[in-house]
Structures are given as structure tokens and as C-alpha cells.
Design a protein around this motif. Structure first.
Motif, PDB file in Angstrom:
ATOM      1  N   ILE A 138     -10.217   9.333  -2.627  1.00 35.40           N
ATOM      2  CA  ILE A 138      -9.401   8.440  -3.466  1.00 35.40           C
ATOM      3  C   ILE A 138      -9.744   8.728  -4.919  1.00 35.40           C
ATOM      4  O   ILE A 138     -10.923   8.745  -5.294  1.00 35.40           O
ATOM      5  CB  ILE A 138      -9.695   6.956  -3.137  1.00 35.40           C
ATOM      6  CG1 ILE A 138      -9.311   6.659  -1.683  1.00 35.40           C
ATOM      7  CG2 ILE A 138      -8.987   6.027  -4.107  1.00 35.40           C
ATOM      8  CD1 ILE A 138      -9.593   5.245  -1.238  1.00 35.40           C
ATOM      9  N   GLY A 173      -7.949   8.001   1.005  1.00 29.90           N
ATOM     10  CA  GLY A 173      -6.826   8.261   0.118  1.00 29.90           C
ATOM     11  C   GLY A 173      -6.089   9.520   0.531  1.00 29.90           C
ATOM     12  O   GLY A 173      -6.247  10.002   1.664  1.00 29.90           O
ATOM     13  N   SER A 204      -5.434   3.870   0.147  1.00 26.39           N
ATOM     14  CA  SER A 204      -4.755   3.839  -1.148  1.00 26.39           C
ATOM     15  C   SER A 204      -3.247   3.825  -0.920  1.00 26.39           C
ATOM     16  O   SER A 204      -2.764   4.010   0.205  1.00 26.39           O
ATOM     17  CB  SER A 204      -5.119   5.074  -1.970  1.00 26.39           C
ATOM     18  OG  SER A 204      -4.481   6.208  -1.394  1.00 26.39           O
TER      19      SER A 204
END
Ligand SMILES: Cc1cc2nc3c(=O)[nH]c(=O)nc-3n(C[C@H](O)[C@H](O)[C@H](O)COP(=O)(O)OP(=O)(O)OC[C@H]3O[C@@H](n4cnc5c(N)ncnc54)[C@H](O)[C@@H]3O)c2cc1C
Ligand SMILES: Nc1ncnc2c1ncn2[C@@H]1O[C@H](COP(=O)(O)O)[C@@H](O)[C@H]1O
Lengths: 336, 260
Positions: free
Chosen positions: A277, A219, A245
Motif C-alpha cells: 500500500i 494494496g 486499499s
């Protein structure tokens, strides 16, 4: 006799799992209504000649008593107008008690085309359907599965799609019975030709993000496109794929094909390793099908951490390479 | 080329979605609002198409059906290149059923076309972020007598022809459509630009046309009873460590799960 009709959203004769889930869901509804389940398969003569027997057998194993075969040269391959018009012709002729399809790209689209043509309501992505009272009581998913909505459906002909993976496909317990096939020839006008598949391009073969047994995802915490090298390395060691993500795709660090979530891919690996994330709900709905989740995050309060089965609370830039090193160390010097 | 994009205002939910006590709506007390990523990409795609065609006569109109506040989403679209903005007033209308929504949008398109000319291309999102009905665009296109394909991740315009690519598991399918037509677009078709300061300032002054054609749209057969959250998986998180020294524990776990 009336029936619960199930559209088989095959791809040139190959039935996807979704159609078997839809047949399974249809069986329950048909039992409630005390009518049989009939499958609807659209194709041209060649398709039925080469794939008919196999498709009929699959339908029979999952509980269809009959198959309506819509035959037309314009049904050689998929097309939303052609499928929508053929379904409308079927409904007009056969007067089913309900029409169901899987909530896949094709199932959802063909059913919406049918709904537009008949001006009937269509309840998309149902997880449970009860016909016991009038109007019918239905629960469907919203927000890609983050929320449920109970609705009532008032309609002379209920049209439904079944949310993928909300029902487990189950063959009939006592083996397939003989299946009756009936042909119908929809009268397809020029509008059916407006939206036919003209060509196909294959890009990936083998395991994809949605079928990979291991997904190592990054992420915003990864910080850069280059930062993904360490995740690539770990994924490769585990024979898995790299995911990400939306913060990552929005930054242009990775292609959208790698995005996990509501507007990306739904995954179901043995283990999901989520690095940096936060676990926003739209990401979570794509990841929640994972059998195990390991979150690597500096924030112990992050949603991903509190929802995961396992967590390491530390900088991913230190942890991820250490995991790869440890795997290499064990492989080089296996313990005895 | 004249292009229309239909966008919907949705709450920007974070780590969980809360529902109001009466079960009728998402509790937006502490939330901002946004446009679905699919639709944001549809706006970007429309702007890129007009840019490729050389700007000028090629324009992007943006339409939304919803409460007054939906003008915020129209202005955002204007800040990244939309020009004509239309708000179809629907008091409390973020949660209209898909048939009613489609009927109102169809009427609005007819009104916009009567005054400004036909749209060669109408773009929708593949599905709305909240409702996820997978049908409003298809209903509107059908009512207007135009072809539509959903799930589109690539668009090329050549003359009056449009080549659209739809993603599949293994690659993509190619469709060829004649204008006027419509497409349902998926996130990933492009990377939406961020608004520039200049774009943001001029969008504040942009005109928003208010249409009241939604009044005649009849309710459809699907009616909401209650929104609720799915049961949450009870989870206790097993902590494997707080530094790189956790690596052996992680590898033990991978071994146990049979993925090593
Ligand atoms: C309609 C809609 C659909 C959406 N669809 C999707 C979707 O499909 N997929 C998706 O992902 N999102 C989707 N989103 C966006 C989503 O809401 C979030 O914005 C997004 O998932 C956030 O990405 P992130 O977790 O990488 O970033 P952030 O929320 O910024 O989280 C970053 C995390 O990294 C951690 N971190 C930072 N540095 C480190 C470090 N060095 N080591 C370890 N941890 C670190 C932080 O503690 C934090 O938890 C959607 C949004 C909307 C409105
Ligand atoms: N209230 C609305 N205003 C404008 N466009 C909408 C609205 N609702 C749905 N749409 C459009 O129709 C698409 C499909 O919506 P749905 O059928 O709800 O999944 C969305 O991605 C939007 O482009």
C-alpha cells in the motif's frame, strides 16, 4: 435558563461513545459561556421506561445538568425527518445557546436536518470551538482529517458536530450530580413518517474491522484476489481482520466493507500491517489511528513506509508467508 | 424514471495536501481533478437503476456547481451513462459554504425541473470529499420538500416506492421512501464501471447546459479563514529487514506488542 444542548445519538437506547465525546466537548464550551449542559434524548414512552435511567445516568456522569426528553410514538426508532423535526421543536421551545452532536452518521444527519429546518449554518466535524469572540472561531476537519479549516461562525444559534475521536470522553471528576429531566412533546406531522427505520438486518457479530486489534491490509501490490490468501492466513493466526486499499476494491479483489480510509473504515488496531500500500493521504487518514504500523513494501520512499514506525522493504509475496511460517514454528516449538 | 445526480469537482490529492500561501485553497498547481468516490458511485447507481428499468425513458441527469472546468466531471459522468449535463456556474466556486451551495443547487434543480420535468430521485454523495459538510444534500432535499436519507449502500426501486439500505456497524437499516425523494449514497454501493472508448468519445460532444441561477444564492454563516495541515506525527521508521529473512524480527515485534 439557556444551555448548551447536546443531542444524544443513541440507537434504541444504547448511547454510542460519540455522544459522550460530544458531552465532554460541550462542557468546555458551556464553561466559556457560563451556562449548563443539557442533553436532548428522543424516544417513545417505552424507550424512556426501559433505557431512561441508564441514559440519564450516563449523561449525568459526563456533565449534563438536565435532560430534555422528547417523547413521541414516532420516535420509537430512528428517522432523520422525525429527529430533525423534534430537534427543531426543541430549539423553538428551549432557546438553547448552542446545539452540539457527535459527527456520527446519525448525529451529522439529524443536525443537518435541524439546520435545513431552521436555515441556520451548521459547522460539521469541529475539533475546537471558541466562543470568546464574536463571530465564534472554529477549527474543523476537511478531507476526512487530512486538512484543517479555521472558520468563523456568525449565527443566532450555533449548530455544531464534533469530529469523532477529536475529544476524549471524560466523566466529570467529582462524580455525577443529580440530573433534572424535563419532557417535551414535539408536534410531528406526516413528514416525520417519511423516513423511519422500517427494518434492521444484522450481518456481523463480534470483532469488526474498526474494532479489531490487528489489521493485515493489502494494496495494489498484492496483485490479485487470490493474493489475499496469504494475508488472510496471517490475519487468522493473529486473530485479526483483513483490510485493503481502494485500488483493491476498485479492482473487485475484495469487498468495500474491507476498505480502510476516508471513504472506507477508520481503524485503530494495536498494529496495522500494510502490505503493498503506497499510503495515499485518503488511505492514511483511515489508518493513522493505529497504535503501531508495519509497512511491507518494495519502495523505501513510499509514503506508508516513511510514515510507519516499522518497515520491511521487500516483496510482500515472500515476506507475508515467511511471517506466518515463523509464527507457526514458534507455536509448534515454543522457546523455553 | 428521471434521476438527477449531484457531483462535485475536487482536486486529486496524493500523499499529502498542500495549501496555497494565502491559506485559502488546496494548492492544485500539480494536481488533476476528480469526483468524490461517493458521487462516482451515485452516478453508477443511477445508471444501473435506469438499466434495470429497461433504459428508454429512464434517464440520468448530472449537475455540478463550480467553475467552468467542472464540465470535465460532467463529461466523465456522461462517458459512463449520464445524459443531461448541467453546470451551475460559480466563479471560484469549489469552496462555497454549504448553505450557499445548497441554495444554488436548489435553484438549479427547480430550473431543470421546470424545463424537463420532475426528478423522481435525486442522488447526492454522503459527503463531499473535500469539505465533508454532511449537509448539502439534506438542505436541498428539505428545500424541495422531499425526504432524504444519507449513508445509503443499497437501492431497490419498485413502482413509486424505493427501498434504501443504510449501513450500520453490525449490518444495515432499511428505509422505505415514496418518490419524489433523495438519497445520500456511500462508496461500496456498487463498483463503478470504467468508461468505454465509445462512451468517452460521445461524452466529448455532449451538450453542457450552463445555468446562472447561483448568483442569487446568499453566503451562509460559515466563513473560511485559513486552511492548514494538521501537525504531523514525527516518525522515524525502524527498518526490520529487506527480505523474507526479516520474519523473525517481525514476529519478535508482534510478541512485544502482545498480539501473538
Ligand atoms: C476523495 C477520495 C477518497 C479516497 N478514499 C480512499 C480510501 O478510503 N481508501 C483508500 O485506500 N484509498 C482511497 N482513495 C484512493 C487513494 O488516493 C489511492 O489511490 C489508493 O489508496 C491507492 O491504493 P494502493 O496504495 O493500494 O495502490 P498504489 O498507490 O498503486 O500503491 C501500490 C504500492 O504497492 C507497492 N508494491 C507493489 N508491488 C509490491 C510487492 N510485490 N511487494 C510489496 N509492495 C509492492 C508499491 O511500491 C506501491 O507503494 C481515495 C481517493 C479520493 C480522491
Ligand atoms: N459544488 C457542488 N456541486 C454539486 N454537488 C455538490 C456540491 N457540493 C456538494 N454537493 C453534493 O452534496 C453532497 C454533500 O456535500 P457536503 O455537504 O459538502 O458534504 C456531495 O456529496 C454532493 O453530492
Amino acid at each position: 435558563m439557556s444551555s448548551v444542548a447536546v443531542l444524544i445519538d443513541h440507537d434504541r437506547g444504547v448511547p454510542p461513545g460519540g455522544a459522550l465525546e460530544a458531552l465532554t466537548a460541550a462542557r468546555r464550551l458551556a464553561a466559556e459561556l457560563d451556562v449548563p449542559v443539557n442533553a436532548v434524548i428522543l424516544g417513545d414512552s417505552e424507550l424512556f421506561a426501559t433505557h431512561g435511567a441508564e441514559l440519564f445516568a450516563a449523561c449525568a456522569s459526563y456533565g449534563a445538568a438536565g435532560v430534555h426528553c422528547g417523547r413521541h410514538s414516532l420516535l420509537a426508532d430512528y428517522g432523520p425527518d422525525a429527529w430533525g423535526a423534534a430537534l427543531a421543536a426543541f430549539v423553538e421551545a428551549a432557546q438553547p445557546a448552542a446545539v452540539i452532536a457527535a459527527g456520527t452518521d446519525r448525529g451529522a444527519e439529524a443536525m443537518a436536518q435541524l439546520a435545513a429546518r431552521t436555515d441556520l449554518p451548521l459547522v460539521a466535524n469541529c475539533v475546537s470551538v471558541s466562543s470568546a469572540s464574536d463571530p465564534w472561531q472554529i477549527t474543523r476537519i476537511q478531507w476526512g482529517g487530512s486538512l484543517l479549516e479555521d472558520v468563523t461562525l456568525s449565527s443566532s444559534l450555533p449548530l455544531l458536530t464534533i469530529a469523532p475521536h477529536s475529544v476524549e470522553a471524560e466523566p466529570v471528576p467529582d462524580g455525577a450530580a443529580d440530573i433534572e429531566t424535563v419532557d417535551f412533546a414535539p408536534d410531528l406531522g406526516p413528514e416525520a413518517e417519511r423516513t423511519l427505520v422500517r427494518n434492521r438486518v444484522t450481518l456481523t457479530e463480534g470483532i469488526t474491522l474498526s474494532t479489531s486489534p490487528v489489521v493485515v491490509s493489502g494494496g495494489r501490490g498484492v496483485g490479485s484476489a487470490e493474493g489475499f490468501a496469504a494475508l488472510e492466513d496471517l490475519a487468522e493466526l493473529l486473530g485479526g481482520r483483513v483490510g485493503c486499499s481502494r485500488a483493491v476494491t476498485n479492482n473487485g479483489w475484495r469487498s468495500h466493507a474491507d476498505q480502510v480510509g476516508q471513504t472506507g473504515t477508520r481503524i485503530a488496531p494495536e498494529i496495522y500491517i500494510a502490505c503493498g500500500i503506497s499510503g495515499a493521504i485518503q488511505h492514511w487518514v483511515g489508518a493513522m489511528g493505529s497504535k503501531n504500523i508495519l509497512a511491507i513494501n518494495i519502495d523505501p520512499e513510499a509514503n506508508m513506509v516513511t510514515k510507519a514506525g516499522y518497515a520491511v522493504i521487500a516483496d510482500l509475496h515472500a515476506v507475508v508467508p515467511a511471517i506466518s511460517d515463523e509464527i507457526r514454528r514458534r507455536r509448534d516449538r515454543p522457546l523455553d | 424514471m428521471r434521476i438527477l445526480v449531484c457531483v462535485k469537482r475536487v482536486p486529486a490529492v496524493g500523499s499529502r495536501i498542500n495549501v496555497t500561501a494565502d491559506g485559502q485553497q488546496v494548492d492544485t498547481a500539480h494536481l488533476g481533478f476528480t469526483t468524490s468516490p461517493h458521487e462516482e458511485c451515485a452516478v453508477e447507481e443511477a445508471v444501473q437503476i435506469t438499466e434495470r428499468l429497461g433504459g428508454g425513458d429512464h434517464t440520468v441527469a448530472v449537475l455540478t456547481l463550480g467553475p467552468e472546468e467542472s464540465a470535465e466531471q460532467l463529461r466523465y459522468a456522461a462517458s459512463v451513462g449520464g445524459s443531461e449535463l448541467a453546470l451551475v456556474a460559480a466563479p471560484g466556486g469549489l469552496d462555497w459554504d454549504p448553505q450557499r451551495t445548497a441554495a444554488a443547487i436548489t435553484a438549479a434543480v427547480a430550473e431543470l425541473e421546470a424545463s424537463g420535468g420532475e426528478f423522481d430521485l435525486i442522488l447526492f454523495g454522503n459527503e463531499s470529499a473535500d469539505g465533508g459538510n454532511f449537509q448539502v444534500g439534506i438542505r436541498v432535499a428539505y428545500a424541495l420538500g422531499r425526504p432524504i436519507v444519507n449513508g445509503i449502500k443499497g437501492i431497490d426501486v419498485n413502482g413509486s416506492g424505493i427501498v434504501a439500505r443504510r449501513e450500520t456497524d453490525a449490518g444495515y437499516e432499511v428505509y422505505e421512501l415514496e418518490t419524489p425523494c433523495a438519497l445520500g449514497v456511500k462508496e461500496g454501493i456498487n463498483l463503478p464501471r470504467y468508461p468505454t472508448m465509445k462512451g468517452r468519445l460521445s461524452s466529448r460532444k455532449a451538450q453542457v447546459a450552463e445555468l446562472d441561477c447561483a448568483e442569487d444564492a446568499a453566503e451562509g454563516g460559515q466563513a473560511r479563514r485559513r486552511l492548514h495541515r494538521p501537525p504531523e506525527r514525527a516518525s522515524t521508521t525502524v527498518m526490520l529487514g529487506d527480505s523474507a529473512a526479516a520474519a523473525p524480527a517481525v514476529v519478535d515485534l508482534l510478541d512485544e506488542l502482545g498480539v501473538l
